[in-house]
Design a protein around this motif. Structure first.
Motif, PDB file in Angstrom:
ATOM      1  N   GLY A 197      -8.096 -15.589   3.490  1.00  0.00           N
ATOM      2  CA  GLY A 197      -7.766 -15.919   2.113  1.00  0.00           C
ATOM      3  C   GLY A 197      -8.398 -14.996   1.087  1.00  0.00           C
ATOM      4  N   ARG A 198      -9.358 -14.174   1.522  1.00  0.00           N
ATOM      5  CA  ARG A 198     -10.029 -13.251   0.597  1.00  0.00           C
ATOM      6  C   ARG A 198      -9.758 -11.788   0.939  1.00  0.00           C
ATOM      7  N   PHE A 199      -9.615 -11.492   2.230  1.00  0.00           N
ATOM      8  CA  PHE A 199      -9.389 -10.119   2.681  1.00  0.00           C
ATOM      9  C   PHE A 199      -7.951  -9.962   3.151  1.00  0.00           C
ATOM     10  N   THR A 200      -7.414  -8.744   2.971  1.00  0.00           N
ATOM     11  CA  THR A 200      -6.069  -8.423   3.441  1.00  0.00           C
ATOM     12  C   THR A 200      -6.091  -7.078   4.154  1.00  0.00           C
ATOM     13  N   ILE A 201      -5.625  -7.060   5.385  1.00  0.00           N
ATOM     14  CA  ILE A 201      -5.534  -5.816   6.149  1.00  0.00           C
ATOM     15  C   ILE A 201      -4.112  -5.298   6.071  1.00  0.00           C
ATOM     16  N   SER A 202      -3.984  -3.974   5.977  1.00  0.00           N
ATOM     17  CA  SER A 202      -2.664  -3.347   5.947  1.00  0.00           C
ATOM     18  C   SER A 202      -2.775  -1.978   6.603  1.00  0.00           C
ATOM     19  N   ARG A 203      -1.638  -1.346   6.831  1.00  0.00           N
ATOM     20  CA  ARG A 203      -1.652  -0.025   7.477  1.00  0.00           C
ATOM     21  C   ARG A 203      -0.495   0.800   6.983  1.00  0.00           C
ATOM     22  N   ASP A 204      -0.700   2.123   7.074  1.00  0.00           N
ATOM     23  CA  ASP A 204       0.349   3.091   6.765  1.00  0.00           C
ATOM     24  C   ASP A 204       0.428   4.018   7.973  1.00  0.00           C
ATOM     25  N   ASN A 205       1.377   3.760   8.855  1.00  0.00           N
ATOM     26  CA  ASN A 205       1.450   4.535  10.094  1.00  0.00           C
ATOM     27  C   ASN A 205       1.780   6.005   9.845  1.00  0.00           C
ATOM     28  N   LYS A 227       0.548   7.773   7.621  1.00  0.00           N
ATOM     29  CA  LYS A 227      -0.715   8.420   7.262  1.00  0.00           C
ATOM     30  C   LYS A 227      -1.818   8.164   8.297  1.00  0.00           C
ATOM     31  N   ASN A 228      -1.480   7.413   9.349  1.00  0.00           N
ATOM     32  CA  ASN A 228      -2.497   7.083  10.363  1.00  0.00           C
ATOM     33  C   ASN A 228      -3.722   6.444   9.718  1.00  0.00           C
ATOM     34  N   THR A 229      -3.484   5.554   8.774  1.00  0.00           N
ATOM     35  CA  THR A 229      -4.554   4.959   7.967  1.00  0.00           C
ATOM     36  C   THR A 229      -4.414   3.445   7.933  1.00  0.00           C
ATOM     37  N   VAL A 230      -5.565   2.780   7.993  1.00  0.00           N
ATOM     38  CA  VAL A 230      -5.641   1.330   7.895  1.00  0.00           C
ATOM     39  C   VAL A 230      -6.505   0.981   6.683  1.00  0.00           C
ATOM     40  N   TYR A 231      -6.136  -0.084   6.006  1.00  0.00           N
ATOM     41  CA  TYR A 231      -6.845  -0.487   4.790  1.00  0.00           C
ATOM     42  C   TYR A 231      -7.389  -1.907   4.926  1.00  0.00           C
ATOM     43  N   LEU A 232      -8.409  -2.192   4.148  1.00  0.00           N
ATOM     44  CA  LEU A 232      -8.927  -3.555   4.050  1.00  0.00           C
ATOM     45  C   LEU A 232      -9.190  -3.836   2.579  1.00  0.00           C
TER      46      LEU A 232
END
Length: 120
Positions: free
Chosen positions: A66-74, A76-81
Motif C-alpha cells: 500500500g506504500r511501495f510500488t514496483i515497476s519495470r521497463d524491459n 531499459k533493463n531497469t526496475v523501479y521502486l
C-alpha cells in the motif's frame, strides 16, 4: 558479467517519497522475475517487492504493501521502486536482483545497494 546498479536513495523525512532505480546489465532480464530487498543495520536482508517478467503481477512484503510500488521497463533493463509514506523503519540499504520464483532466491551477486534514510 551481470551487474546490478541501484540508485535513487537519500535522506528523507517521515511521510516523504523516494524512487529507486536498478539498472541491470550483462544480459537481458526481461524474462526474469525481478525484486527489491533491503537490509537495515544489524538485521538480515529481507524481501520487499517483486514483479513478474511482464509486469502484470506484483508481490509485496506486508510491511510495505500500500506504500511501495514496483515497476519495470524491459526496454531499459531497469526496475523501479516508488516508495511513498516512508517511515523511519524503512531505513535500510536497498538492493535489487533477479529472482528464482517462488522461492525468492537471488540469482546473481548483489550490487552495492542504495541507502535510504528516513528521519522522524
Amino acid at each position: 558479467q551481470v551487474q546490478l546498479v541501484e540508485s535513487g536513495g537519500g535522506l528523507v523525512q517521515a511521510g516523504g517519497s523516494l524512487r529507486l532505480s536498478c539498472a541491470a546489465s550483462g544480459r537481458t532480464f526481461s524474462s526474469y522475475v525481478m525484486g527489491w530487498f533491503r537490509q537495515a543495520p544489524g538485521k538480515e536482508r529481507e524481501f520487499v517487492a517483486a514483479i513478474s517478467w511482464s509486469g502484470g503481477s506484483t508481490y509485496y512484503a506486508d510491511s510495505v504493501k500500500g506504500r511501495f510500488t514496483i515497476s519495470r521497463d524491459n526496454a531499459k533493463n531497469t526496475v523501479y521502486l516508488q516508495m511513498n509514506s516512508l517511515k523511519p523503519e524503512d531505513t535500510a540499504v536497498y538492493y535489487c536482483n533477479a529472482l528464482r520464483w517462488p522461492e525468492v532466491n537471488a540469482l546473481y551477486a548483489w550490487g552495492q545497494g542504495t541507502l535510504v534514510t528516513v528521519s522522524s
